[in-house]
Design a protein around this motif. Structure first.
Motif, PDB file in Angstrom:
ATOM      1  N   THR A 155       0.839  -1.210   0.000  1.00  0.00           N
ATOM      2  CA  THR A 155       0.000   0.000   0.000  1.00  0.00           C
ATOM      3  C   THR A 155       0.871   1.256   0.000  1.00  0.00           C
ATOM      4  O   THR A 155       0.624   2.197  -0.762  1.00  0.00           O
ATOM      5  CB  THR A 155      -0.911   0.014   1.247  1.00  0.00           C
ATOM      6  OG1 THR A 155      -1.620  -1.206   1.305  1.00  0.00           O
ATOM      7  CG2 THR A 155      -1.880   1.175   1.204  1.00  0.00           C
ATOM      8  N   PHE A 158       2.689   1.712  -3.467  1.00  0.00           N
ATOM      9  CA  PHE A 158       1.761   2.113  -4.532  1.00  0.00           C
ATOM     10  C   PHE A 158       1.244   3.525  -4.303  1.00  0.00           C
ATOM     11  O   PHE A 158       1.131   4.327  -5.243  1.00  0.00           O
ATOM     12  CB  PHE A 158       0.597   1.126  -4.594  1.00  0.00           C
ATOM     13  CG  PHE A 158      -0.353   1.435  -5.700  1.00  0.00           C
ATOM     14  CD1 PHE A 158      -0.028   1.133  -7.020  1.00  0.00           C
ATOM     15  CD2 PHE A 158      -1.558   2.061  -5.448  1.00  0.00           C
ATOM     16  CE1 PHE A 158      -0.893   1.441  -8.050  1.00  0.00           C
ATOM     17  CE2 PHE A 158      -2.421   2.382  -6.472  1.00  0.00           C
ATOM     18  CZ  PHE A 158      -2.092   2.062  -7.778  1.00  0.00           C
ATOM     19  N   PHE A 159       0.956   3.847  -3.051  1.00  0.00           N
ATOM     20  CA  PHE A 159       0.464   5.182  -2.711  1.00  0.00           C
ATOM     21  C   PHE A 159       1.492   6.253  -3.105  1.00  0.00           C
ATOM     22  O   PHE A 159       1.161   7.263  -3.732  1.00  0.00           O
ATOM     23  CB  PHE A 159       0.173   5.229  -1.213  1.00  0.00           C
ATOM     24  CG  PHE A 159      -0.236   6.582  -0.708  1.00  0.00           C
ATOM     25  CD1 PHE A 159      -1.538   7.031  -0.844  1.00  0.00           C
ATOM     26  CD2 PHE A 159       0.681   7.420  -0.084  1.00  0.00           C
ATOM     27  CE1 PHE A 159      -1.910   8.273  -0.375  1.00  0.00           C
ATOM     28  CE2 PHE A 159       0.319   8.662   0.391  1.00  0.00           C
ATOM     29  CZ  PHE A 159      -0.987   9.083   0.243  1.00  0.00           C
ATOM     30  N   VAL A 162       1.703   6.617  -6.959  1.00  0.00           N
ATOM     31  CA  VAL A 162       0.557   7.327  -7.551  1.00  0.00           C
ATOM     32  C   VAL A 162       0.622   8.822  -7.250  1.00  0.00           C
ATOM     33  O   VAL A 162       0.384   9.654  -8.127  1.00  0.00           O
ATOM     34  CB  VAL A 162      -0.769   6.716  -7.031  1.00  0.00           C
ATOM     35  CG1 VAL A 162      -1.939   7.613  -7.354  1.00  0.00           C
ATOM     36  CG2 VAL A 162      -0.979   5.345  -7.629  1.00  0.00           C
ATOM     37  N   THR A 234      -2.641  13.008   0.784  1.00  0.00           N
ATOM     38  CA  THR A 234      -3.791  12.732  -0.091  1.00  0.00           C
ATOM     39  C   THR A 234      -4.633  13.988  -0.288  1.00  0.00           C
ATOM     40  O   THR A 234      -5.020  14.324  -1.416  1.00  0.00           O
ATOM     41  CB  THR A 234      -4.665  11.612   0.522  1.00  0.00           C
ATOM     42  OG1 THR A 234      -3.859  10.472   0.726  1.00  0.00           O
ATOM     43  CG2 THR A 234      -5.815  11.256  -0.401  1.00  0.00           C
ATOM     44  N   LEU A 255     -10.265   8.493  -6.144  1.00  0.00           N
ATOM     45  CA  LEU A 255     -10.296   7.688  -7.369  1.00  0.00           C
ATOM     46  C   LEU A 255     -10.399   8.598  -8.595  1.00  0.00           C
ATOM     47  O   LEU A 255      -9.783   8.334  -9.635  1.00  0.00           O
ATOM     48  CB  LEU A 255     -11.467   6.706  -7.332  1.00  0.00           C
ATOM     49  CG  LEU A 255     -11.367   5.633  -6.237  1.00  0.00           C
ATOM     50  CD1 LEU A 255     -12.628   4.783  -6.209  1.00  0.00           C
ATOM     51  CD2 LEU A 255     -10.159   4.744  -6.447  1.00  0.00           C
ATOM     52  N   ILE A 258      -6.970   9.937  -9.343  1.00  0.00           N
ATOM     53  CA  ILE A 258      -6.084   8.953  -9.982  1.00  0.00           C
ATOM     54  C   ILE A 258      -6.506   8.722 -11.443  1.00  0.00           C
ATOM     55  O   ILE A 258      -5.665   8.472 -12.307  1.00  0.00           O
ATOM     56  CB  ILE A 258      -6.096   7.634  -9.177  1.00  0.00           C
ATOM     57  CG1 ILE A 258      -5.460   7.895  -7.813  1.00  0.00           C
ATOM     58  CG2 ILE A 258      -5.349   6.521  -9.898  1.00  0.00           C
ATOM     59  CD1 ILE A 258      -5.588   6.768  -6.840  1.00  0.00           C
ATOM     60  N   PHE A 271      -4.253   3.807 -13.157  1.00  0.00           N
ATOM     61  CA  PHE A 271      -3.941   3.194 -11.874  1.00  0.00           C
ATOM     62  C   PHE A 271      -5.162   3.006 -10.969  1.00  0.00           C
ATOM     63  O   PHE A 271      -5.028   2.486  -9.874  1.00  0.00           O
ATOM     64  CB  PHE A 271      -2.902   4.046 -11.148  1.00  0.00           C
ATOM     65  CG  PHE A 271      -1.581   4.084 -11.849  1.00  0.00           C
ATOM     66  CD1 PHE A 271      -0.601   3.165 -11.562  1.00  0.00           C
ATOM     67  CD2 PHE A 271      -1.338   5.028 -12.834  1.00  0.00           C
ATOM     68  CE1 PHE A 271       0.616   3.182 -12.218  1.00  0.00           C
ATOM     69  CE2 PHE A 271      -0.130   5.061 -13.495  1.00  0.00           C
ATOM     70  CZ  PHE A 271       0.854   4.135 -13.194  1.00  0.00           C
ATOM     71  N   ASP A 272      -6.356   3.457 -11.401  1.00  0.00           N
ATOM     72  CA  ASP A 272      -7.513   3.393 -10.507  1.00  0.00           C
ATOM     73  C   ASP A 272      -7.900   1.955 -10.158  1.00  0.00           C
ATOM     74  O   ASP A 272      -8.200   1.638  -9.009  1.00  0.00           O
ATOM     75  CB  ASP A 272      -8.708   4.153 -11.088  1.00  0.00           C
ATOM     76  CG  ASP A 272      -9.003   3.779 -12.526  1.00  0.00           C
ATOM     77  OD1 ASP A 272      -8.095   3.289 -13.207  1.00  0.00           O
ATOM     78  OD2 ASP A 272     -10.144   3.975 -12.959  1.00  0.00           O
ATOM     79  N   LEU A 275      -5.348   0.574  -7.738  1.00  0.00           N
ATOM     80  CA  LEU A 275      -5.552   1.131  -6.403  1.00  0.00           C
ATOM     81  C   LEU A 275      -6.722   0.434  -5.712  1.00  0.00           C
ATOM     82  O   LEU A 275      -6.663   0.113  -4.528  1.00  0.00           O
ATOM     83  CB  LEU A 275      -5.826   2.632  -6.477  1.00  0.00           C
ATOM     84  CG  LEU A 275      -6.171   3.254  -5.116  1.00  0.00           C
ATOM     85  CD1 LEU A 275      -4.916   3.471  -4.287  1.00  0.00           C
ATOM     86  CD2 LEU A 275      -6.906   4.562  -5.257  1.00  0.00           C
ATOM     87  N   ILE A 278      -5.792  -2.917  -4.295  1.00  0.00           N
ATOM     88  CA  ILE A 278      -5.014  -2.780  -3.060  1.00  0.00           C
ATOM     89  C   ILE A 278      -5.907  -2.302  -1.918  1.00  0.00           C
ATOM     90  O   ILE A 278      -5.834  -2.785  -0.796  1.00  0.00           O
ATOM     91  CB  ILE A 278      -3.833  -1.815  -3.284  1.00  0.00           C
ATOM     92  CG1 ILE A 278      -2.826  -2.482  -4.236  1.00  0.00           C
ATOM     93  CG2 ILE A 278      -3.158  -1.447  -1.983  1.00  0.00           C
ATOM     94  CD1 ILE A 278      -1.736  -1.575  -4.722  1.00  0.00           C
ATOM     95  N   TRP A 279      -6.794  -1.351  -2.234  1.00  0.00           N
ATOM     96  CA  TRP A 279      -7.629  -0.819  -1.158  1.00  0.00           C
ATOM     97  C   TRP A 279      -8.706  -1.797  -0.706  1.00  0.00           C
ATOM     98  O   TRP A 279      -9.140  -1.771   0.447  1.00  0.00           O
ATOM     99  CB  TRP A 279      -8.246   0.529  -1.549  1.00  0.00           C
ATOM    100  CG  TRP A 279      -8.029   1.464  -0.414  1.00  0.00           C
ATOM    101  CD1 TRP A 279      -8.898   1.804   0.568  1.00  0.00           C
ATOM    102  CD2 TRP A 279      -6.800   2.120  -0.095  1.00  0.00           C
ATOM    103  NE1 TRP A 279      -8.295   2.648   1.470  1.00  0.00           N
ATOM    104  CE2 TRP A 279      -7.010   2.850   1.094  1.00  0.00           C
ATOM    105  CE3 TRP A 279      -5.541   2.156  -0.692  1.00  0.00           C
ATOM    106  CZ2 TRP A 279      -6.018   3.610   1.682  1.00  0.00           C
ATOM    107  CZ3 TRP A 279      -4.557   2.904  -0.103  1.00  0.00           C
ATOM    108  CH2 TRP A 279      -4.792   3.616   1.058  1.00  0.00           C
TER     109      TRP A 279
END
Length: 363
Positions: A155, A158-159, A162, A234, A255, A258, A271-272, A275, A278-279
């Motif tokens: 996470t 990737f965070f 992005v 964020t 979202l 992204i 990448f949505d 994401l 992962i989320w």
């Protein structure tokens, strides 16, 4: 019911459990919920203030737990206040975790239906997750902690990737002026941001499983601080890219942010979906720890083996998760849980700690 030798968690595992639990579904909607209240680009200041308040409450919780090593709040609330009041407190916490696990499950289902499995009924998504979660938590707290450990670094990486790639649509002017309308808008959003830090109260339960309980305070502070940094970055990136007008009109502003950029030449250009995968894992971990906490509470309350309650709670969690008729009712359910958490966990641990200090109670 008793803590087994292998069923313990390390300090890093405590950190990732607290961080993951706080992040949950809240981070996907945070820029919208904060901006709706603040109505200026100063939401990041509100988030920092909300984080500091959460940190103070978390320290009080750790201080309370430290007086009763090897016990959860379900056990020492009885010792502090007596059997009747202690049972009421325990029951409130059990209902809270039961409802929160159902909410996380429903949120996971709604996001999956909206972006990945359009048209799939909720029950078809929720039931498999309940069975997988049930299988996981029958192993105790250690398998849950190890799953958190696997998901958390993925996470983070990737965070960061992005957010870094989103710089191309970022405009600093969307975050100006700072404090242009004074302090009052910032203060108005304080309740909303405090709700976003819901989750750190899990330390009242996982403290009894720590191998090094003396490091609980450090683990809680680090766990909360990681979530605070996640939230601030964020918010800044989403508002800087979409502006406050753009963020308040989006159900899932993170979202949308992204989706607002594509990177040509990468193996994955959008990448949505990545994401969301992962989320969804993040939400699943939150669901499992809530499920486990509710079952553990019942086992301590009725002094029975936890397995009985793990199986017994599964249909209840399914029923509660199916109660919201649509996504708006789901968000209302989330607000109700957040309000309960804010008032209950801000007051009860402080009162319990005061009583123990006055009476000199200690395990």
């Amino acid at each position: 019911m008793t803590k087994q030798k292998f069923d313990q968690i390390t300090t890093p595992q405590t950190v990732v459990i607290i961080s993951n639990f706080i992040l949950g579904i809240g981070i996907l909607t945070l820029p919208r919920t904060v901006t709706e209240k603040v109505k200026t680009p100063d939401g990041w200041i509100t988030i920092i203030l909300g984080g500091i308040i959460a940190l103070v409450v978390a320290i009080i919780m750790v201080k309370l737990a430290e007086r009763f090593p090897g016990k959860s709040i379900f056990q020492y609330s009885n010792e502090i206040t007596g059997k009747v009041i202690g049972s009421v407190v325990s029951l409130c916490i059990i209902l809270y975790y039961l409802t929160l696990s159902s909410f996380e499950l429903r949120a996971m289902s709604e996001t999956t239906r909206l972006f990945l499995l359009e048209g799939t009924p909720n029950w078809a998504i929720i039931l498999p997750f309940i069975w997988v979660g049930l299988y996981l938590i029958t192993g105790g707290i250690n398998p849950i902690a190890r799953m958190f450990e696997i998901i958390f670094p993925v996470t983070i990486l990737f965070f960061l990737l992005v957010m870094f790639l989103g710089i191309k649509v970022f405009d600093i002017n969307n975050l100006r002026p700072v404090m242009g309308m004074g302090v009052m808008p910032v203060m108005k959003g304080l309740t909303t941001t405090s709700l976003s830090f819901v989750g750190f109260e899990i330390i009242l339960i996982i403290y009894m499983y720590m191998k090094e309980p003396g490091r609980a305070l450090k683990a809680t502070v680090i766990g909360l601080s990681i979530s605070l940094v996640f939230y601030c970055v964020t918010f800044v990136m989403v508002i800087g890219s979409l502006s406050i007008d753009g963020a308040v009109t989006q159900t899932w502003p993170v979202l949308t942010f992204i989706r607002s950029f594509e990177i040509s030449g990468f193996f994955v250009e959008r990448f949505d979906s990545l994401l969301l995968v992962i989320w969804i894992m993040q939400l699943f971990t939150t669901f499992t720890v809530c499920y486990y906490a509710a079952a553990l509470g019942l086992s301590h309350l009725f002094k029975k083996k936890i397995d009985l309650f793990i199986y017994g709670l599964a249909p209840l969690i399914y029923i509660v998760s199916m109660m919201p008729k649509n996504i708006n009712e789901m968000f209302q359910m989330g607000s109700m849980i957040g309000n309960f958490t804010l008032y209950f966990f801000s007051c009860v641990p402080i009162l319990l700690l005061l009583i123990t200090l006055v009476r000199g109670k200690k395990s």
